[in-house]
Scaffold this motif. Structure first.
Motif, short mmCIF file in Angstrom:
data_model
loop_
_atom_site.label_atom_id
_atom_site.label_comp_id
_atom_site.label_asym_id
_atom_site.label_seq_id
_atom_site.Cartn_x
_atom_site.Cartn_y
_atom_site.Cartn_z
N GLU A 44 0.68 -1.25 0.14
CA GLU A 44 0.15 -0.07 -0.11
C GLU A 44 0.88 1.24 0.12
O GLU A 44 0.56 2.21 -0.63
CB GLU A 44 -0.83 0.06 1.20
N LEU A 45 2.21 1.28 0.63
CA LEU A 45 2.89 2.36 0.64
C LEU A 45 3.80 2.61 -0.38
O LEU A 45 4.29 3.75 -0.74
CB LEU A 45 3.65 2.39 2.08
N GLY A 46 3.86 1.62 -1.38
CA GLY A 46 4.91 1.62 -2.24
C GLY A 46 5.42 0.35 -2.57
O GLY A 46 4.94 -0.67 -2.57
N ILE A 47 6.70 0.55 -3.15
CA ILE A 47 7.60 -0.84 -3.20
C ILE A 47 8.63 -0.85 -2.02
O ILE A 47 9.36 -0.14 -1.64
CB ILE A 47 8.56 -0.99 -4.45
N GLU A 48 8.23 -2.24 -1.28
CA GLU A 48 9.47 -2.58 -0.44
C GLU A 48 10.38 -3.64 -0.93
O GLU A 48 9.94 -4.77 -1.43
CB GLU A 48 8.64 -3.26 0.96
N ILE B 177 11.78 1.19 1.59
CA ILE B 177 10.73 1.36 0.60
C ILE B 177 10.63 2.63 0.04
O ILE B 177 11.36 3.72 0.44
CB ILE B 177 9.48 1.72 1.80
N LEU B 178 10.22 2.55 -1.41
CA LEU B 178 10.21 3.50 -2.15
C LEU B 178 8.71 3.95 -2.45
O LEU B 178 7.92 3.02 -2.99
CB LEU B 178 10.72 3.05 -3.80
N THR B 179 8.23 5.21 -2.36
CA THR B 179 6.93 5.56 -2.36
C THR B 179 6.86 6.32 -3.63
O THR B 179 7.65 6.67 -4.32
CB THR B 179 6.49 6.46 -0.92
N HIS B 180 5.63 6.46 -4.12
CA HIS B 180 5.31 7.13 -5.34
C HIS B 180 5.34 8.55 -5.15
O HIS B 180 5.59 9.25 -6.09
CB HIS B 180 3.83 6.85 -5.64
N GLU B 181 5.19 9.15 -3.94
CA GLU B 181 5.38 10.85 -3.81
C GLU B 181 6.65 11.12 -4.35
O GLU B 181 7.78 10.99 -3.97
CB GLU B 181 5.02 10.99 -2.53
#
Length: 869
Positions: free
Chosen positions: A501-505, A574-578
């Protein structure tokens, strides 16, 4: 436009020279020409140099090879050749694959590995269709699907479990829109109430509730949901919520058993009866419907957890609590029933209510899902990876194998399961299993020039001639979940891409042996143009500059050390989209991993057939009372009885073992003729040298010397609404009975004993064949105290297809507590959730049997039995 083409040497035994004028070895059927430095093409220095790492693969005396050519945009064209025996001689060799410069592509030290990734993406494109077809739908004419995935070269429809596993393995991230459409296609509204549920496809005994693994859909749904941008999620999240919660509530009422906390239903994917279950279930599929399986129960737990996650997001705290509690209790029930500490493995399934013990069979998919679920004690995972019995070049999907059974699931290696097994090994950083599955997946794709459906496990070949047991019985090129399995090995395994949900882990793992193949003398490998929420990223894995001398000789591979976006260090992996820009570069600095626990791999002696196969199940001939004793008589199915021993189970509990193989009887020392208890027995056989145990015999119970513990009411004694009384098919019954408003009642029944009773009917269902269809009979049975008019028990009678209306069989059991002082009414009806899959609009197009034009849930009922336990 001209292409500038570079000819490569492809065999590792030949050294590539820098001078392009040097002679090259014979490349077989290649039509490669020398490098053309024309104005229309790039100079060699403008493109990444093509490496000279591992470029060929050998197996069983055959070889696959790759040549590489550069195009005008530095895209590569791979020419794959194979002289291995291929199923139907397809695809033809050579096979050429040209990379799409805008799609994901690999750059490693291995042209072969890069080529096979491009092959998998090419097969994704080939499986991307706007229309699908199957002989059982729309009379074989095309059906619009709105842009979906078909299942394979030989499977041109959309199937729930195939799609779900493929989307989970890779396609949800790689092609989220088409994955979303495919999953949406496998939901449907009920024709009567408009309630949306997940579709259980045609299957054993007329499908649901014999098969209940439609909840595998949730695996794919989660993957797609978290691969979509937040702006795109709303409508699909609503679809997931509606479909999933309705399905969960339906299954809780129809197939969940409060006695042990498990869900009934066939093993997921292992759905060809005699391939996985004992032969006596092949024509008696209600036994499979009463069984409970590891894989399907893990899928139910996963579905519950996804529903709980969505409930929190939708501000439904009470539902979130309920679904989390159901999932947690289900985990405990799975451990209590299936986990075998002395074996370090979960068993695959149990049989019916009369024989509730688990069966000494191992299901590789179920074990993989158990490890990947994070829902069981951590030490289970290492034990499972260490102990599962491998043979051949990869891993069989079930173990041990069944004798005198064609090759398909039995004696089968399936790439999508191998991929899940590799992902389980990557999660636990278990190098021995990781290496074996890596080699199996590369071998399968390279030698066959396609991602095949399956292989014979011992040889790894797409066909083995073994007389009437030859197979695999069916084997399709570009099978969707096999294609996704190869991509999953790379994306989720090696590069560790976990979409959340947060992005790519990022949780990469690469063993030392595989790192040697893919890195060669380079320090890094890269996955370019990987899609992430409508953008692309380039992901590079880089080996560490140094390794701690203390673990230099003991480390087993490499894991995440540091994560960078550009030059910025990202915490938590973790890589987020923002704020992420299209084309961003992600760098993963690897570090050596030193395992804390011993890692082994259990490779059995495949030359010892008793280590590969299990014995055939024996048969209980009779159970006889002799005043104070009860004697079982049984027959062995094995010719060499000196090689086997017998084990006896009473009510699912082992009560005797190591009985010599030439024995034909066993006396129960605990039998008490004065007792009101009804003992039920099964017997198994075990090979003394390998320890492999057979399936159990069909259960036999002691119902009293005069069968006084069984009461029955014939159809002549029923009070009936609906149907027509007839005597055809050899039994009196009501023909045309089964509409929702039809009922059968026994108005007054008083039991002889107080305690647990089982309700069962003798039925006929010729609505379809034993192996397929959508019209398994499902009826609700209610027990009402006639004095208080209160319901004291209820459940659902399951009556699968028998292939012929002239055949009669016994339904499942519904348990109820009764008091000998009371009188009861027993009523059978179409109330509640007494429906099969023909109730769903998805099957409006079904033309393969009854249930397409309108729902069909008719059955013939000739007798009601009440069995006292």
């Amino acid at each position: 436009m001209k292409k500038a083409i570079l000819t490569l040497c492809v065999l590792a035994t030949f050294g590539c020279e820098d001078d392009p004028a040097d002679p090259k070895p014979d490349l077989g059927e290649s039509d490669m020409t020398s490098m053309d430095q024309s104005d229309d093409g790039p100079a060699m220095t403008d493109c990444e140099p093509i490496p000279s790492g591992f470029d060929s693969w050998e197996h069983k005396g055959s070889e696959a090879r790759v040549d590489v050519a550069l195009g005008s945009d530095c895209e590569r064209t791979y020419t794959l050749t194979s002289n291995a025996p291929r199923r139907d001689n397809l695809p033809e060799s050579p096979r050429r694959i040209t990379e799409d410069p805008n799609a994901a592509h690999l750059r490693t030290a291995s042209p072969m590995f890069d080529a096979l990734y491009a092959l998998a993406l090419e097969e994704v494109r080939e499986l991307s269709v706007d229309q699908i077809r199957d002989g059982a739908f729309n009379n074989g004419d095309p059906v619009d699907c709105g842009g979906c995935f078909e299942t394979g070269a030989k499977w041109n429809y959309v199937w729930t479990r195939d799609t779900a596993y493929a989307v989970d393995l890779a396609l949800g991230a790689v092609e989220p829109q088409r994955s979303k459409n495919s999953l949406a296609f496998k939901t449907a509204l009920r024709r009567d109430t408009g309630e949306r549920q997940i579709v259980q496809d045609t299957g054993t005994g007329g499908s649901y509730p014999i098969s209940t693994d439609r909840v595998s859909w949730a695996l794919g749904a989660r993957s797609v949901l978290y691969s979509l941008s937040e702006a795109e999620r709303g409508e699909f999240e609503d679809l997931i919520w509606e479909s999933l919660t309705n399905t969960i509530e339906h299954d809780r009422e129809v197939v969940w058993d409060p006695t042990d906390g498990l869900y009934r239903g066939e093993t997921s994917f292992l759905d060809w009866r005699e391939q996985t279950y004992p032969g006596w279930t092949a024509q008696d599929t209600v036994q499979i419907g009463m069984s409970k399986s590891l894989s399907t129960n893990i899928l139910h737990a996963n579905a519950l957890r996804l529903a709980a996650e969505l409930a929190i997001q939708r501000e439904e705290p009470d539902l979130a609590t309920k679904y989390y509690e159901w999932a947690s209790l289900l985990d405990t029930a799975i451990i209590n029933t299936f986990w075998k500490e002395d074996e370090g493995l979960f068993h695959a399934y149990t049989h019916n209510d009369l024989a509730p013990s688990s069966v000494a069979t191992y299901d590789l998919l179920g074990l993989s899902l158990a490890i990947l679920s994070d829902d069981f004690p951590g030490y289970f995972s290492t034990l499972i990876l260490n102990n599962f019995p491998h043979y051949g070049a990869g891993a069989p999907v079930v173990a041990p194998q069944q004798q005198f059974t064609p090759i398909y699931h039995n004696r089968g290696e399936w790439p999508f399961v191998s991929s899940y097994w590799l992902l389980a090994a990557a999660k636990e950083k278990h190098a021995p299993v990781f290496d074996r599955m890596f080699n199996a997946l590369v071998r399968g794709a390279a030698m066959n020039l396609s991602n095949m459906e399956n292989f014979e496990a011992q040889t790894g070949l797409p066909w083995v001639d073994d007389g009437e047991y030859s197979g695999p019985v069916v084997n399709s090129q570009r099978q969707l979940w096999s294609v996704a399995g190869y991509l999953g090995m790379v994306n989720r395994g090696i590069f560790g891409i976990q979409t959340t949900e947060l992005g790519i882990e990022f949780k990469p793992f690469i063993s030392k042996a595989v790192a040697d193949k893919l890195f060669g003398e380079n320090r890094s490998i890269t996955l370019n143009n990987y899609p992430f929420r409508n953008k692309t990223i380039n992901i590079t894995l880089e080996l560490p500059d140094t390794i701690d001398p203390l673990i230099e000789d003991t480390h087993n591979g490499f894991e995440l050390g540091g994560l960078f976006l550009g030059n910025a260090l990202l915490g938590g992996g973790i890589l987020t989209h923002e704020g992420l820009e299209d084309g961003s570069d992600v760098l993963i600095i690897l570090q050596a991993h030193n395992p804390e626990e011993p890692q082994t791999i259990n490779v059995i002696d495949q030359e010892n057939w008793r280590a590969v196969f299990k014995p055939r199940p024996p048969e209980i001939v009779s159970v006889n009372e002799d005043q104070t004793s009860l004697t079982l008589s049984f027959n062995a199915s094995e010719e060499l009885v000196e090689d086997i021993s017998f084990t006896v189970y009473r009510d699912g509990v082992m009560v005797a073992s190591e009985i010599e193989g030439d024995a034909t009887t066993w006396v129960d020392p605990a039998f008490d003729p004065a007792s009101d208890q009804t003992p039920c027995y099964t017997v198994s056989t075990t090979y003394q040298d390998s320890g492999n145990e057979s399936h159990p015999s069909k259960p036999v119970c002691w119902w009293g010397s005069e069968f006084e513990r069984v009461r029955s009411f014939s159809a002549q004694e029923f009070e009936v609404t609906g149907g027509t009384p007839v005597t055809n098919h050899g039994r009196f019954h009501y023909e045309g009975w089964g509409s929702p408003d039809h009922t059968i009642s026994v108005l007054e029944f008083s039991p002889n004993k107080t305690g647990k009773h089982l309700l069962q009917v003798v039925y006929g269902n010729g609505a379809g064949p034993i192996n397929t269809g959508i019209t398994c009979g499902v009826k609700r049975i209610d027990v009402i105290d006639t004095t208080t008019q209160e319901a004291v028990g209820a459940g659902y009678l399951v009556m699968p297809h028998l292939g012929d209306w002239g055949r009669w069989a016994e339904s499942n059991f519904v348990a109820v507590e009764l008091n000998e002082s009371n009188t009861y009414e027993i009523r059978i009806s179409g109330e509640g959730r007494a429906q099969n899959m023909s109730i769903l609009e998805h099957f409006d197009a079904y033309t393969g049997g009854l249930g397409g034009e309108q729902p069909f849930n008719d059955v013939n009922i000739a007798e009601l039995k009440i069995l006292s336990l």
